[in-house]
Each structure stands twice: as structure tokens, then as C-alpha cells.
Design a protein around this motif. Structure first.
Motif, PDB file in Angstrom:
ATOM      1  N   PRO A  91     -13.396  10.791 -27.019  1.00 51.73           N
ATOM      2  CA  PRO A  91     -12.442  10.441 -25.952  1.00 51.73           C
ATOM      3  C   PRO A  91     -11.988   8.990 -26.080  1.00 51.73           C
ATOM      4  O   PRO A  91     -12.755   8.125 -26.498  1.00 51.73           O
ATOM      5  CB  PRO A  91     -13.266  10.657 -24.669  1.00 51.73           C
ATOM      6  N   ARG A  92     -10.732   8.750 -25.758  1.00 51.60           N
ATOM      7  CA  ARG A  92     -10.200   7.386 -25.750  1.00 51.60           C
ATOM      8  C   ARG A  92      -9.122   7.283 -24.693  1.00 51.60           C
ATOM      9  O   ARG A  92      -8.538   8.279 -24.280  1.00 51.60           O
ATOM     10  CB  ARG A  92      -9.649   6.995 -27.124  1.00 51.60           C
ATOM     11  N   LYS A  93      -8.870   6.063 -24.261  1.00 52.59           N
ATOM     12  CA  LYS A  93      -7.892   5.822 -23.214  1.00 52.59           C
ATOM     13  C   LYS A  93      -6.511   6.306 -23.669  1.00 52.59           C
ATOM     14  O   LYS A  93      -6.076   6.028 -24.784  1.00 52.59           O
ATOM     15  CB  LYS A  93      -7.842   4.330 -22.879  1.00 52.59           C
ATOM     16  N   GLY A  94      -5.836   7.013 -22.775  1.00 54.02           N
ATOM     17  CA  GLY A  94      -4.481   7.479 -23.048  1.00 54.02           C
ATOM     18  C   GLY A  94      -4.407   8.809 -23.762  1.00 54.02           C
ATOM     19  O   GLY A  94      -3.315   9.335 -23.985  1.00 54.02           O
ATOM     20  N   CYS A 131      -3.301  15.870 -26.421  1.00 50.42           N
ATOM     21  CA  CYS A 131      -1.949  15.335 -26.270  1.00 50.42           C
ATOM     22  C   CYS A 131      -2.088  13.956 -25.634  1.00 50.42           C
ATOM     23  O   CYS A 131      -3.171  13.588 -25.159  1.00 50.42           O
ATOM     24  CB  CYS A 131      -1.059  16.249 -25.420  1.00 50.42           C
ATOM     25  N   MET A 132      -1.023  13.195 -25.621  1.00 49.44           N
ATOM     26  CA  MET A 132      -1.058  11.915 -24.937  1.00 49.44           C
ATOM     27  C   MET A 132      -1.125  12.161 -23.429  1.00 49.44           C
ATOM     28  O   MET A 132      -0.410  13.013 -22.899  1.00 49.44           O
ATOM     29  CB  MET A 132       0.164  11.075 -25.296  1.00 49.44           C
ATOM     30  N   GLU A 133      -1.980  11.412 -22.743  1.00 47.51           N
ATOM     31  CA  GLU A 133      -2.212  11.613 -21.309  1.00 47.51           C
ATOM     32  C   GLU A 133      -0.912  11.586 -20.508  1.00 47.51           C
ATOM     33  O   GLU A 133      -0.694  12.413 -19.618  1.00 47.51           O
ATOM     34  CB  GLU A 133      -3.165  10.529 -20.792  1.00 47.51           C
ATOM     35  N   ARG A 134      -0.032  10.644 -20.844  1.00 49.99           N
ATOM     36  CA  ARG A 134       1.189  10.491 -20.048  1.00 49.99           C
ATOM     37  C   ARG A 134       2.178  11.638 -20.256  1.00 49.99           C
ATOM     38  O   ARG A 134       3.148  11.758 -19.518  1.00 49.99           O
ATOM     39  CB  ARG A 134       1.868   9.147 -20.364  1.00 49.99           C
ATOM     40  N   ARG A 135       1.915  12.508 -21.257  1.00 48.47           N
ATOM     41  CA  ARG A 135       2.832  13.611 -21.532  1.00 48.47           C
ATOM     42  C   ARG A 135       2.232  14.979 -21.199  1.00 48.47           C
ATOM     43  O   ARG A 135       2.873  16.000 -21.402  1.00 48.47           O
ATOM     44  CB  ARG A 135       3.242  13.578 -23.012  1.00 48.47           C
TER      45      ARG A 135
END
Length: 287
Positions: free
Chosen positions: A148-151, A267-271
């Protein structure tokens, strides 16, 4: 500032090719070339370096590409949000995966449920797949053993076990219950390159169990390992989700600690709330 020129530049920067950029924008290649030439001439700057094999960004081009990717990425998100209530009749999904075995059934389900969606699939090793996702060259990815990583949004898919790959006539080929890891001590083996996730998992388990196989060959693909095992050059290792139906070889589970890999979608968190990405995540098989 001409947004058509910037969008043409952004497409070439993402695709690394004028031809693929033109296909991405649904315009002709000369139109893409003309837009970028006009942009460079207007600002008296060189953004791209053309070589015989591909298009490379200059230092200034790299800086501009970071801006245009963010700018048009936001525009794409705005468009996706505005169309969120429409049925998924058309669209394009960029998918990356570190192997074909898990992603192909999901793409078949996507095709059956949303026949108008076009998919571009990128297959690579674990590092290449993660890099494609983080750089947003891929919308979604099927990955193995990613921390796990931010974003980054991750969803568990399944687990697989490391198996020994042996020639069909090998004494272990009939051991349906598996072979203990300790039995591989000093056994001649043909393995993937050290950066392979399967290889790393196997190596770590061997270190923990104080097992020392004799590595004769290091190969850069699953297919090459299968051919080497079939030629009786040594014993290989393979993930249980990647076992081929080649009658010349047999896969036997290895019994021991630390021989399990976790597979997941990302996927990217913001998407993650974009409807097409949600649709793909919804195809994950039940655990």
C-alpha cells in the motif's frame, strides 16, 4: 495559448509516438506534427527529439509534459464525472497487468457486459505494471505483491501458491499432494530473473527455510522456463495461476512457509469513483 497544440503535445508525450498520438486524438498524423511544430516555433523551444525508433522528450518537454498531463487529466476527470449517469456504451480503458492469466477472464466479462468499451492491455513485469499505473499510462492494473502507498487504491483479488515445474517423467510429477521445500535443497533449477515476483517469493522462502537450490539458468519469461524444464535442464518454479497445459511438464505444489503470493487490482485513489474504473473493479471474481 493554443490548447489544440498543447493537447497534441500531451498525446505524443504520453504515447511516445506521433502515430499513436494521432490515433488517441482521432486526427491525422500530419495534423499532430503540425500542431507541435507550430507550438515549438511560436515559443522558440524544442520539446521533442525525434529518433529513428521513437520520440523522446527534451528537458523542457519533460517539464511541460508534467503540466499538460495534470491539466488534461483533470479535463478527462471532469468529462467522466459529467457523463457518470450515462450508460457505458462507449469508452476506452487502459489496463496494465503483470501476467495474462488473471486479467483475461476479467476482460472477457467486460466485453460481454460492455461491448462498446475498447480496451488497451499492457503486459509487463511487476515493476513495469506498477510504473504504468502510477504514471497514469494505465487506468487500472492487475498486480502481484504490491505494498500500500499514498494515493493508490488496492482491492484484493486472490492468492496463488508457488509450484515446482518438472518434466512429465520426473518422479515428482505424480506427487499431487506436493513436494516439501526442503527437498529442493541442492536441486538443479532453472528460474526467472531475480526481479520476478515469483522468483523473489521463492528465494525468500528458501532463505527462511535454509534451503539452497543450485540455479543453473536464469530466464526472462515463463515460456523460457517451461522450455528449459521440458528439455530437462532443471526444475523450475511457477505460480499456480500461471500453470500452462503443456503435456511435457507438470506443476507440483511446494509445501512450506512463505510460498503464497497476493494478487490485487489497483487504480489511483483520486480516480476510483470514475464509472468505467468502477465497472472494471466490479468484474473481480468472488473470493
Amino acid at each position: 495559448m493554443n490548447l489544440f497544440q498543447l493537447r497534441a503535445f500531451d498525446a505524443v508525450a504520453r504515447e511516445g509516438s506521433f502515430t499513436r498520438a494521432a490515433a488517441r486524438l482521432f486526427i491525422s498524423q500530419p495534423a499532430v506534427t503540425g500542431h507541435i511544430k507550430a507550438l515549438e516555433e511560436h515559443y522558440q523551444i524544442t520539446l521533442l527529439r525525434r529518433t529513428a525508433r521513437r520520440v523522446e522528450l527534451t528537458e523542457e518537454g519533460t517539464r511541460l509534459a508534467a503540466i499538460t498531463r495534470a491539466m488534461f487529466g483533470l479535463a478527462e476527470e471532469a468529462q467522466a464525472m459529467l457523463e457518470a449517469n450515462r450508460q457505458l456504451l462507449t469508452g476506452r480503458l487502459e489496463v496494465a497487468a503483470d501476467g495474462p492469466h488473471m486479467v483475461m477472464p476479467m476482460l472477457a466479462s467486460l466485453r460481454a457486459r460492455y461491448p462498446g468499451i475498447t480496451v488497451n492491455l499492457r503486459l509487463g513485469n511487476a515493476q513495469e505494471t506498477l510504473a504504468a499505473l502510477l504514471s497514469e499510462h494505465a487506468d487500472v492494473a492487475v498486480l502481484t505483491e504490491v505494498e500500500p502507498r499514498k494515493g493508490l487504491h488496492l482491492q484484493a483479488l486472490s492468492e496463488s501458491r508457488i509450484c515446482a515445474l518438472v518434466p512429465e517423467g520426473h518422479p515428482w510429477a505424480r506427487r499431487t499432494k506436493g513436494v516439501p521445500l526442503k527437498d529442493l535443497d541442492q536441486v538443479i533449477m532453472v528460474l526467472r530473473e531475480p526481479s520476478s515476483i515469483t522468483r523473489r517469493t521463492f528465494d525468500d522462502a528458501c532463505v527462511q527455510a535454509k534451503v539452497n537450490p543450485r540455479v543453473l539458468l536464469e530466464l526472462d519469461s515463463r515460456e523460457a522456463v517451461t522450455e528449459a524444464v521440458a528439455a530437462e535442464l532443471g526444475v523450475g518454479v511457477v505460480s499456480s495461476v500461471e500453470v500452462s497445459h503443456d503435456p511435457r511438464v507438470a506443476a507440483v505444489p511446494i509445501i512450506g512457509e512463505g510460498l503464497v503470493n497476493r494478487h490485487m487490482m489497483g487504480c489511483m485513489e483520486r480516480r476510483r469513483d470514475l464509472r468505467l474504473i468502477q465497472a472494471f473493479f466490479g468484474l473481480a471474481p468472488s473470493r
